[in-house]
Motif scaffolding. Structure first.
Motif, PDB file in Angstrom:
ATOM      1  N   UNK A 150      52.793  35.633  42.444  1.00 52.47           N
ATOM      2  CA  UNK A 150      53.214  35.780  41.049  1.00 52.47           C
ATOM      3  C   UNK A 150      52.722  34.616  40.198  1.00 52.47           C
ATOM      4  N   UNK A 151      52.671  33.446  40.812  1.00 58.33           N
ATOM      5  CA  UNK A 151      52.217  32.238  40.127  1.00 58.33           C
ATOM      6  C   UNK A 151      50.784  32.379  39.611  1.00 58.33           C
ATOM      7  N   UNK A 152      50.017  33.264  40.239  1.00 58.02           N
ATOM      8  CA  UNK A 152      48.618  33.438  39.814  1.00 58.02           C
ATOM      9  C   UNK A 152      48.514  34.099  38.443  1.00 58.02           C
ATOM     10  N   UNK A 153      49.646  34.542  37.887  1.00 59.69           N
ATOM     11  CA  UNK A 153      49.637  34.994  36.489  1.00 59.69           C
ATOM     12  C   UNK A 153      49.239  33.853  35.557  1.00 59.69           C
ATOM     13  N   UNK A 154      49.560  32.619  35.968  1.00 62.30           N
ATOM     14  CA  UNK A 154      49.267  31.455  35.119  1.00 62.30           C
ATOM     15  C   UNK A 154      47.760  31.214  35.059  1.00 62.30           C
ATOM     16  N   UNK A 155      47.237  31.117  33.839  1.00 58.37           N
ATOM     17  CA  UNK A 155      45.788  30.975  33.654  1.00 58.37           C
ATOM     18  C   UNK A 155      45.196  29.714  34.232  1.00 58.37           C
ATOM     19  N   UNK A 156      46.000  28.647  34.307  1.00 60.47           N
ATOM     20  CA  UNK A 156      45.469  27.388  34.847  1.00 60.47           C
ATOM     21  C   UNK A 156      44.891  27.575  36.243  1.00 60.47           C
ATOM     22  N   UNK A 157      45.486  28.470  37.032  1.00 59.92           N
ATOM     23  CA  UNK A 157      44.959  28.713  38.382  1.00 59.92           C
ATOM     24  C   UNK A 157      43.501  29.143  38.340  1.00 59.92           C
ATOM     25  N   UNK A 158      43.173  29.988  37.375  1.00 62.10           N
ATOM     26  CA  UNK A 158      41.815  30.541  37.336  1.00 62.10           C
ATOM     27  C   UNK A 158      40.825  29.508  36.826  1.00 62.10           C
ATOM     28  N   UNK A 159      41.309  28.595  35.998  1.00 64.44           N
ATOM     29  CA  UNK A 159      40.476  27.427  35.653  1.00 64.44           C
ATOM     30  C   UNK A 159      40.174  26.636  36.927  1.00 64.44           C
ATOM     31  N   UNK A 160      41.204  26.443  37.719  1.00 64.92           N
ATOM     32  CA  UNK A 160      41.067  25.641  38.941  1.00 64.92           C
ATOM     33  C   UNK A 160      40.187  26.353  39.970  1.00 64.92           C
ATOM     34  N   UNK A 161      40.356  27.656  40.080  1.00 69.17           N
ATOM     35  CA  UNK A 161      39.580  28.431  41.058  1.00 69.17           C
ATOM     36  C   UNK A 161      38.088  28.367  40.699  1.00 69.17           C
ATOM     37  N   UNK A 162      37.798  28.477  39.404  1.00 66.62           N
ATOM     38  CA  UNK A 162      36.400  28.364  38.959  1.00 66.62           C
ATOM     39  C   UNK A 162      35.855  26.964  39.240  1.00 66.62           C
ATOM     40  N   UNK A 163      36.675  25.962  38.947  1.00 64.62           N
ATOM     41  CA  UNK A 163      36.256  24.563  39.126  1.00 64.62           C
ATOM     42  C   UNK A 163      35.944  24.265  40.592  1.00 64.62           C
ATOM     43  N   UNK A 164      36.833  24.670  41.479  1.00 59.91           N
ATOM     44  CA  UNK A 164      36.700  24.293  42.895  1.00 59.91           C
ATOM     45  C   UNK A 164      35.411  24.856  43.492  1.00 59.91           C
ATOM     46  N   UNK A 177      50.814  32.888  48.956  1.00 63.22           N
ATOM     47  CA  UNK A 177      51.903  33.664  49.542  1.00 63.22           C
ATOM     48  C   UNK A 177      51.897  35.046  48.889  1.00 63.22           C
ATOM     49  N   UNK A 178      51.263  35.991  49.590  1.00 63.16           N
ATOM     50  CA  UNK A 178      51.027  37.319  49.004  1.00 63.16           C
ATOM     51  C   UNK A 178      52.168  38.254  49.428  1.00 63.16           C
ATOM     52  N   UNK A 179      53.348  38.019  48.824  1.00 67.47           N
ATOM     53  CA  UNK A 179      54.498  38.859  49.188  1.00 67.47           C
ATOM     54  C   UNK A 179      54.701  40.025  48.219  1.00 67.47           C
ATOM     55  N   UNK A 180      53.884  40.042  47.166  1.00 69.50           N
ATOM     56  CA  UNK A 180      53.928  41.185  46.247  1.00 69.50           C
ATOM     57  C   UNK A 180      55.166  41.251  45.368  1.00 69.50           C
ATOM     58  N   UNK A 181      55.923  40.147  45.326  1.00 63.48           N
ATOM     59  CA  UNK A 181      57.167  40.154  44.544  1.00 63.48           C
ATOM     60  C   UNK A 181      57.172  38.986  43.567  1.00 63.48           C
ATOM     61  N   UNK A 182      57.753  39.201  42.412  1.00 63.35           N
ATOM     62  CA  UNK A 182      58.071  38.097  41.517  1.00 63.35           C
ATOM     63  C   UNK A 182      59.414  38.375  40.870  1.00 63.35           C
ATOM     64  N   UNK A 183      59.875  37.513  39.994  1.00 64.85           N
ATOM     65  CA  UNK A 183      61.294  37.572  39.588  1.00 64.85           C
ATOM     66  C   UNK A 183      61.676  38.941  39.031  1.00 64.85           C
ATOM     67  N   UNK A 184      60.848  39.483  38.155  1.00 63.99           N
ATOM     68  CA  UNK A 184      61.222  40.719  37.466  1.00 63.99           C
ATOM     69  C   UNK A 184      60.875  41.982  38.239  1.00 63.99           C
ATOM     70  N   UNK A 185      60.308  41.832  39.456  1.00 67.75           N
ATOM     71  CA  UNK A 185      59.997  43.034  40.234  1.00 67.75           C
ATOM     72  C   UNK A 185      58.749  42.813  41.074  1.00 67.75           C
ATOM     73  N   UNK A 186      58.112  43.918  41.460  1.00 67.88           N
ATOM     74  CA  UNK A 186      56.910  43.788  42.275  1.00 67.88           C
ATOM     75  C   UNK A 186      55.758  43.311  41.397  1.00 67.88           C
ATOM     76  N   UNK A 187      54.814  42.606  42.032  1.00 69.99           N
ATOM     77  CA  UNK A 187      53.660  42.137  41.250  1.00 69.99           C
ATOM     78  C   UNK A 187      52.878  43.323  40.689  1.00 69.99           C
ATOM     79  N   UNK A 188      52.915  44.445  41.384  1.00 69.83           N
ATOM     80  CA  UNK A 188      52.215  45.627  40.881  1.00 69.83           C
ATOM     81  C   UNK A 188      52.796  46.093  39.549  1.00 69.83           C
ATOM     82  N   UNK A 189      54.098  45.944  39.400  1.00 68.60           N
ATOM     83  CA  UNK A 189      54.731  46.389  38.165  1.00 68.60           C
ATOM     84  C   UNK A 189      54.722  45.326  37.073  1.00 68.60           C
ATOM     85  N   UNK A 190      54.902  44.060  37.467  1.00 72.87           N
ATOM     86  CA  UNK A 190      55.016  42.996  36.460  1.00 72.87           C
ATOM     87  C   UNK A 190      53.639  42.620  35.911  1.00 72.87           C
TER      88      UNK A 190
END
Lengths: 280, 320
Positions: A150-164, A177-190
């Motif tokens: 769920x944390x990968x929603x944050x854009x900073x990660x993609x800046x970092x992924x490109x940089x690395x 941690x690919x558990x497919x869940x975040x606070x408001x529901x499944x990552x597929x839905x959120x």
């Protein structure tokens, strides 16, 4: 070096610690903590080349960063059980004047924590910086980081992924941690992540997939990741886990992301988790 | 010690002082690492990059990641300097600075050019006027706003051996350069007295120190005794120097290229309110955004140029 059976025993104790810590203060995040327990147990008790006497700079040792800081009960129990501090201190989790803050911090000088996390999306960048520092210092040890999906929603990660990838940060192993869940529901839905594997590969990372709740697979996956370092590409482990793993009524539901068990639920949970190293 | 005696050595950009300073400290300290978010040219990093390519980190237009990487570089003993415009150094990345740098006690030097109205024609999107407030509110953050080329160079070098997070703010235009070339008149946290006087205390920072000198010279010609103090370090504030001055002059004017809410003026007022209440007039932007124009046009339109400082002094002295 512990074998798989011993690692599972340690993991059982850490899971007991997690539910007891969260129950004691009726707050905290058991779901993700339980899901990642096998991973962090294998990492700290078998994979990491690290010193139990803590030094912030971490020169000459592998270092780990927790980006999804809300799974702090797992982090604290693992650090205590690895000898960074007395397990009795786990009883102070989230209480006034504790070093075991709701989310990990360096501010209270808790051994084993190198950066504050909790506000999501920042740990991968910090880990990359530490990996660059190791390269500048001629230190051949590795940097590990754990992020939530769920944390990968944050854009900073993609800046970092490109940089690395661009800077060939190949002494870094980032696990999602690919558990497919975040606070408001499944990552597929959120916010649908679609193919994380394709995304990371498109950014020019090496991607490994593993079952984060199968201890043999976790150890094999981490060993494989280590063997692929130093080849000019950063490494991502997509780790399938079940949120709440080990406590049947918590498994697979986002509802246990951030709530504590009541007394009956605690008893039911502990009945499923053998006490192997002695409760704190 | 009169303002008319201050000699202008030349006119240079404060960001140029940063560029020279970072090159020199790079030579002296091998732990210094410089990061940028696609603004190496604007921040005058050429000499550093040429001599220390391995200690230069190009982050692309991705400031949040740059701040996180800088925090990570401190682990292992590096001294990272992040470089971009002031707007992208602060507001854009506030939570990254708050959690990964300030709360984590990381030794990161956040170096910010093109601050304030004097950025000019690019307009309000780039002219941040809130950054001093944002940065000084963070626990443990040191905030330095040097006044000219030489002082920016001195500050750039000094912060390498000053442990803890630092925000260093400077600007774009050529500006009168009048402090000592060797930087010996700059000490972090120590106010710099530019003139002694008894009628009014003027506290200024950054580019506005020169505007305060211009105003002070007009006031001296009118026969006033002006005490001008350059508060280049907004935090930690030199409280003793401020109290000493205001107990003598019994009134003050603060001058900054920043919103009067949250900047130098607020810091001075807090000291005065607690230790020695006096009338204060504030020169700065009045809770508004800037706009396109030349630096001089903008300083005039927004009430920051020297005639406004003269008026503020005359007004505050009547309130004594």
């Amino acid at each position: 070096m512990p074998d798989t059976v011993q690692l599972k025993q340690i993991a059982s104790q850490i899971r007991r610690d997690i539910v007891r810590m969260v129950h004691a203060v009726q707050s905290g995040h058991p779901g993700g903590s339980l899901g990642c327990t096998d991973f962090l147990t294998a990492l700290y008790f078998k994979i990491l080349q690290h010193n139990s006497s803590f030094n912030m700079d971490g020169n000459g040792e592998d270092i780990f960063f927790l980006s999804n800081g809300h799974i702090s009960p797992l982090f604290y129990s693992t650090l205590a059980r690895s000898g960074y501090f007395d397990v009795k201190e786990l009883a102070t989790f989230r209480k006034l004047n504790t070093r075991l803050q709701g989310h990990p911090t360096t501010h209270e000088h808790l051994p084993g924590v190198r950066v504050a996390s909790g506000s999501l999306g920042q740990g991968l960048s910090v880990a990359i910086g530490a990996a660059l520092s190791k390269k500048l210092n001629g230190d051949k040890h590795l940097v590990f980081v754990l992020c939530g999906d769920g944390e990968l929603d944050e854009g900073q990660n993609w800046e970092a992924i490109m940089f690395a990838a661009h800077h060939k940060v190949d002494n870094l192993i980032a696990t999602v941690d690919f558990n497919g869940q975040q606070i408001d529901g499944s990552t597929n839905n959120v916010m649908n992540l679609n193919s994380l594997k394709a995304k990371f590969e498109a950014f020019n990372w090496i991607v490994i997939e593993m079952d984060g709740n199968d201890m043999d697979d976790v150890v094999a996956g981490l060993d494989k990741a280590k063997s692929l370092t130093g080849n000019g590409k950063p490494i991502c482990i997509l780790m399938k886990t079940i949120m709440g793993k080990g406590v049947d009524f918590m498994e697979g539901s986002h509802e246990w992301h951030g709530i504590a068990p009541n007394n009956d639920q605690l008893a039911k949970a502990l009945a499923q988790l053998p006490e192997t190293l002695g409760d704190y | 010690m009169k303002l008319k005696d201050i000699q202008v050595l030349n006119e240079k950009e404060t960001r140029g002082g940063f560029g020279e300073g970072i090159h020199e400290i790079g030579i002296e300290n091998e732990n210094v690492v410089v990061l940028t978010a696609d603004l190496a040219g604007s921040l005058k990093l050429g000499p550093f990059i040429k001599d220390f390519p391995n200690r230069f980190v190009q982050c692309g237009i991705a400031e949040a990641n740059m701040i996180g990487i800088a925090a990570g570089l401190t682990i292992g003993g590096k001294i990272p300097y992040t470089t971009t415009f002031a707007n992208f150094s602060t507001g854009r990345v506030y939570d990254q600075i708050r959690q990964s740098v300030a709360y984590s006690d990381k030794n990161v030097k956040i170096c910010a050019s093109h601050a304030g109205l004097t950025l000019g024609e690019d307009g309000a999107t780039h002219q941040i006027l809130e950054d001093i407030g944002l940065m000084k509110m963070l626990p443990g953050m040191t905030v330095i706003v040097p006044c000219d080329f030489n002082q920016t160079k001195a500050a750039t070098k000094a912060i390498a051996s000053y442990k803890g997070p630092v925000y260093l703010r400077f600007g774009r235009p050529k500006w009168p350069n009048f402090t000592k070339e060797d930087g010996s008149d700059f000490v972090i946290g120590k106010a710099q007295q530019l003139s002694e006087g008894t009628d009014v205390s003027i506290f200024a920072c950054g580019h506005m120190a020169w505007k305060a000198i211009e105003a002070g010279r007009i006031l001296e010609e009118k026969g006033l005794s002006v005490e001008l103090i350059n508060i280049h370090t907004i935090k930690p504030l030199d409280v003793d120097a401020i109290i000493k001055s205001i107990t003598k002059t019994k009134c003050a004017v603060t001058v900054e290229e920043h919103n009067i809410i949250g900047g130098l003026g607020d810091s001075i007022a807090q000291v005065a309110a607690k230790h020695f209440p006096i009338p204060i007039e504030y020169i700065g932007t009045k809770d508004v955004f800037g706009e396109s124009g030349t630096p001089t046009q903008l300083l005039t339109k927004y009430g920051l140029d020297s005639p406004f400082i003269v008026d503020a002094v005359e007004k505050v002295m009547k309130r004594k």
